[in-house]
Design a protein around this motif. Structure first.
Motif: not given
Length: 487
Positions: A28-36, A90-97, A206-213
């Motif tokens: 969902l976060v990935n698509n939001t960045q692509a679409a917004a 990478f996922i964690f840092v990338g989402a915040l940035a 965006g940090v959710v998959p980094a924390i829970f997957c």
């Protein structure tokens, strides 16, 4: 007809609902960045008065940096080993940035020159896409390696893309929100406020998959000793060359490039057509129709995604692609009759069929690329999901950049002039409709011919898996239950 061989999914290959949900939130976060960003770029032209050619360059030039950063981040995440895994840091840092940069990049002050807006937004876009790459490339690779099962891969992509599709429900309303005079002083003020909300959304979720997957190949051994930076660069470019020699992968990239970016280029003209052809310059009504069309397409896509996954378990991924993209072509053709100033909402009849293209594409392609990663490991003895995911999505993003650039060029070719307002010529409005409909129709037809020759079938994928497990020493007597079923 010949028989199709189906293999049941082992219990240990199933992905738990909690893991699927965490990954789906990342989608969902990935698509939001692509679409917004593309949805809001029109504000640079209609809000700040930046020339359409310059807006096209802003959409294109940052992608040049992606040409290096995407595969580089993929290569690094394939080969790095940390206590938290290969992908999650990478996922964690990338989402915040990415969230922070997106919120800030739209805080453009009033009263400056076109040149100022061009260069400031260009620099901000480059930084945003770098952060987006740091998040998206390892995230996509993560999805390829969560299960080795042919069908569970499709189920994961279907589940994640269903949740990710929610982004496309909201984004079509962005222009209507930004142009709402009851909420904001003007469209630029609306963009500033909306960007802050979107940035927070990206950073928090965006940090959710980094924390829970949890990663499957977090400790997958390297096949080489530590090397110098120059040696790593040589390996990196050799790996890119090997990847482009993988014919099944190149076919998937080409088909995606054509289908998705043909769609993106086409819809770049849709709002212009709605404003200046259907509603004679009325921003409000055009924004509402654009919102309804986008939302209806997204709602239909929510149904298409699980339907695609179900059909692919019956007839295979390749045949499913050929059917769904053919249906989307019919949808594009219907848009010609939907663009009727006397009945503007006839356009909505095309949305359900158009949804078959957008809904099936990434569900099937994500699963098919995971199969290609196994094929590649058999050849190279390396797990390179990061590089494959990076190059695949780099192709998508380059296509989106070209779509942005070509939008500006084709607007010029059509004779569109924003200073004329609703006095655009009939020839211009006709050309806009031809571009909107003809481009995605033609690119989808070419993609169908390409995928018709794709040859990693379910049976071939299963044999590849058995060979890999035998090589790793993990295959046993219960190597998979075989069930045959007629077409």
């Amino acid at each position: 007809m010949s028989q199709t061989v189906h293999f049941t999914t082992r219990p240990e290959d199933r992905i738990s609902i909690s893991q699927k949900t965490a990954y789906a939130i990342g989608m969902l976060v990935n698509n939001t960045q692509a679409a917004a960003l593309p949805a809001m770029m029109i504000i640079l032209n209609l809000g700040l008065g930046v020339d359409v050619m310059l807006v096209g360059l802003i959409g294109f030039i940052p992608r040049i940096f992606d040409a290096v950063s995407d595969p580089m981040v993929g290569y690094i995440s394939d080969n790095v080993r940390t206590r938290w895994g290969r992908r999650r840091p990478f996922i964690f840092v990338g989402a915040l940035a990415a969230g922070l940069i997106f919120a800030l990049m739209w805080q453009l002050p009033d009263g400056y020159s076109e040149t100022f807006y061009f260069w400031v937004f260009m620099a901000a876009s480059i930084l945003f896409f770098l952060a987006y790459t740091i998040f998206a490339t390892p995230f996509v690779a993560f999805g390829y390696e969560m299960t080795p099962d042919y069908h569970e891969r499709t189920r994961l992509q279907a589940f994640a893309n269903t949740v990710g599709q929610l982004a496309w429900l909201g984004v079509p309303w962005f222009y209507a929100i930004m142009a709402n005079e009851n909420l904001f002083r003007d469209k630029v003020h609306g963009a500033r406020t909306l960007a802050i909300a979107v940035g927070i959304f990206i950073a928090v979720l965006g940090v959710v998959p980094a924390i829970f997957c949890r990663e499957k190949f977090a400790s997958f051994p390297k096949v080489r000793a530590r090397k110098t930076f120059s040696q790593e660069m040589v390996d990196f470019f050799k790996g890119i060359a090997v990847t482009f020699k993988c014919k099944p992968f190149v076919k998937l990239c080409a088909a995606t490039f054509l289908v998705f970016n043909g769609f993106q280029l086409g819809i770049s003209f849709s709002l212009y057509i709605m404003i200046f052809y259907l509603f004679n310059g009325d921003d409000g009504n055009a924004g509402k129709l654009n919102g309804w069309f986008g939302m209806l397409t997204s709602l239909c896509t929510l149904g298409v995604i699980p339907l695609t996954a179900w059909i692919s378990t019956k007839i295979g991924k390749r045949s499913t692609f050929l059917i769904t993209i053919s249906l989307s072509i019919v949808g594009y053709a219907l848009k010609w009759f939907g663009y009727n100033p006397e009945h503007p909402y006839w356009l909505l009849f095309a949305a359900p069929l158009v949804a078959f293209g957008t809904g099936s594409l990434f569900t099937l392609m994500g699963s098919m690329i995971a199969d290609v990663c196994d094929y590649d490991e058999l050849k190279t003895k390396q797990r390179r999901e990061g590089v494959f995911g990076a190059i695949y999505w780099w192709m998508v993003k380059v296509g989106m950049a070209l779509a942005g650039l070509l939008t500006g060029i084709l607007l010029k070719v059509s004779g569109f002039d924003e200073t004329l307002g609703n006095a655009q010529s009939q020839e211009t409005l006709l050309m806009l409709r031809v571009f909107d409909i003809g481009i995605p129709l033609a690119t989808s037809l070419i993609a169908i011919f390409i995928i018709a020759t794709y040859d990693i079938t379910e049976n071939r994928a299963h044999q590849i898996r058995l060979e890999l497990e035998s090589r790793r020493g993990k295959v046993g007597e219960n190597s998979g239950e075989l069930k045959q079923a007629a077409d």
